[in-house]
Design an enzyme around this catalytic site. Structure first.
Site, short mmCIF file in Angstrom:
data_model
loop_
_atom_site.label_atom_id
_atom_site.label_comp_id
_atom_site.label_asym_id
_atom_site.label_seq_id
_atom_site.Cartn_x
_atom_site.Cartn_y
_atom_site.Cartn_z
N HIS A 99 0.96 -1.39 -0.14
CA HIS A 99 0.35 -0.15 0.04
C HIS A 99 0.86 1.21 0.35
O HIS A 99 0.55 2.17 -0.66
CB HIS A 99 -0.62 0.44 1.32
CG HIS A 99 0.01 0.39 3.09
ND1 HIS A 99 -0.06 -0.50 3.18
CD2 HIS A 99 -0.50 1.41 3.16
CE1 HIS A 99 0.14 -0.30 4.31
NE2 HIS A 99 0.57 1.51 4.74
N ASP A 148 -1.09 -7.44 1.37
CA ASP A 148 -0.21 -5.89 1.34
C ASP A 148 1.14 -6.33 1.68
O ASP A 148 2.08 -6.27 3.23
CB ASP A 148 -0.59 -5.40 3.02
CG ASP A 148 -0.06 -4.44 2.38
OD1 ASP A 148 0.28 -3.68 1.89
OD2 ASP A 148 -0.46 -3.20 3.42
N SER A 245 4.55 2.23 8.39
CA SER A 245 3.80 0.88 7.24
C SER A 245 5.49 0.90 6.49
O SER A 245 6.23 1.35 5.87
CB SER A 245 3.19 1.65 6.34
OG SER A 245 1.58 1.98 6.05
N GLY A 246 5.16 -0.68 6.11
CA GLY A 246 6.37 -1.07 5.50
C GLY A 246 7.29 -1.49 6.25
O GLY A 246 8.53 -2.64 6.00
N1 ARG Z 1 -1.27 2.27 7.51
C1 ARG Z 1 0.01 2.84 7.97
C2 ARG Z 1 0.84 3.81 7.23
O1 ARG Z 1 0.62 3.64 6.01
C3 ARG Z 1 0.38 2.28 9.15
C4 ARG Z 1 -1.05 2.30 9.79
C5 ARG Z 1 -0.62 1.31 10.95
N2 ARG Z 1 -2.02 2.04 12.53
C6 ARG Z 1 -1.37 1.37 13.76
N3 ARG Z 1 -1.95 1.74 14.08
N4 ARG Z 1 -0.55 0.14 13.93
O2 ARG Z 1 1.84 4.23 7.11
#
Ligand code: ARG
Length: 303
Positions: A99, A148, A245-246
């Protein structure tokens, strides 16, 4: 077939299905936990004082703490260039979340910073690389972040040092739920509301949360796939957040010094809320996908 040739065949087949680690064949070692680390640690502590930005419950990491954690950057990002986290798994491949590329039209604008802890003081250990290609799982779906997982190939390999080491990717035989010492790290938002990313890598200890519990009423009913992991705390307060993320969910081996990357930071409802822990893509479920795609796409891009 006699026994010897069977053995040879199995060995060769075995090699073809595992990750070959350069860096002297090692992975997951935090090299700087030697005297050198205690030296930089005091510096790290000083730096915490003016950088006590809690990640949603984390603290600033010492220099070279997590030498496989990388920052995928985009020149258009107002947030110190940082876009997503990732883990270095070979001299030229980074494991990250699919993503991260949802809003990226031109991956050739991206670059990767390896060996840094603080963006405004990257230090001599840090290097940057352009991106050669991005491989996204073909079943990845934006709507529910299924599958993902993605791989990023660097334009040129990096060399290992005390600042740059490879992550060990959890393989299908590892008993992940038995691991106790698990941590997350990232440059993402330090509070659920702030849109600012952290200048210094933040780290926090988390607990693996049973996937059945995580998938139940009051938590994330029916939203957790069999290849996901949940980690954080039932009461919230400590969690990954936007921009993490990632990046990796990492657990230390139960019988050894080194660390496994067991998860890829994927999503969460808000950040650090009770019963809404971080959701991760389980790397052991994608081990074969990772090995296969690194190989196939390396050959393709070389020819
Ligand atoms: N989707 C988020 C990003 O793009 C990461 C979110 C992780 N969130 C969490 N509450 N652990 O950075």
């Amino acid at each position: 077939m006699n026994r010897l040739s069977l053995l040879v065949l199995l060995t060769v087949a075995g090699l073809a299905h595992s990750i070959q680690y350069p860096c002297g064949g090692s992975c997951g070692y935090r090299v700087s936990q030697s005297p050198y680390r205690s030296m930089t640690y005091s510096y790290g502590n000083v730096a915490y004082d003016d950088d006590m930005t809690r990640v949603v419950g984390g603290v600033g990491a010492a220099e070279a703490s997590w030498p496989w954690v990388v920052s995928i950057q985009h020149p258009g990002s107002p947030k110190l260039g940082h876009w997503c986290g990732g883990s270095l798994i070979s001299a030229d491949w980074v494991l990250t979340a699919a993503h991260c590329f949802d809003k990226i039209e031109n991956v050739s604008l991206l670059y990767v910073v390896i060996g840094a802890t603080q963006f405004t003081k990257p230090g001599l250990g840090a290097v940057a690389r352009d991106v050669k290609q991005v491989v996204i799982h073909r079943y990845y779906k934006r709507v529910d972040y299924r599958y993902d997982v993605a791989l990023v190939q660097l334009e040129r390999p990096v060399e290992c040092s005390s600042y740059i080491q490879l992550a060990c990717v959890a393989d299908p035989t590892l008993r992940v739920s038995n691991l106790k010492n698990c941590w997350i790290a990232g440059w993402g938002a330090t509070t659920a509301r702030s849109q600012d990313y952290s200048d210094r890598l933040q780290e926090a200890k988390v607990q693996l949360i049973d996937v059945k519990l995580c998938n139940s009423t009051g938590w994330y009913p029916g939203e957790i796939h069999p290849y996901n992991l949940c980690a954080g705390y039932p009461q919230g307060t400590i969690d990954a957040c936007q921009g993490d993320s990632g990046g990796p969910l990492m657990c230390q081996d139960n019988d050894a010094e080194y660390w496994w990357v067991v998860g890829i930071t994927s999503w969460g409802e808000g950040c650090a809320r009770p019963k809404q822990p971080g959701v991760y893509t389980s790397t052991q479920h994608f081990y074969d996908w990772i090995v296969y795609n690194m190989r196939v796409h390396a050959i393709e891009s070389a020819s």
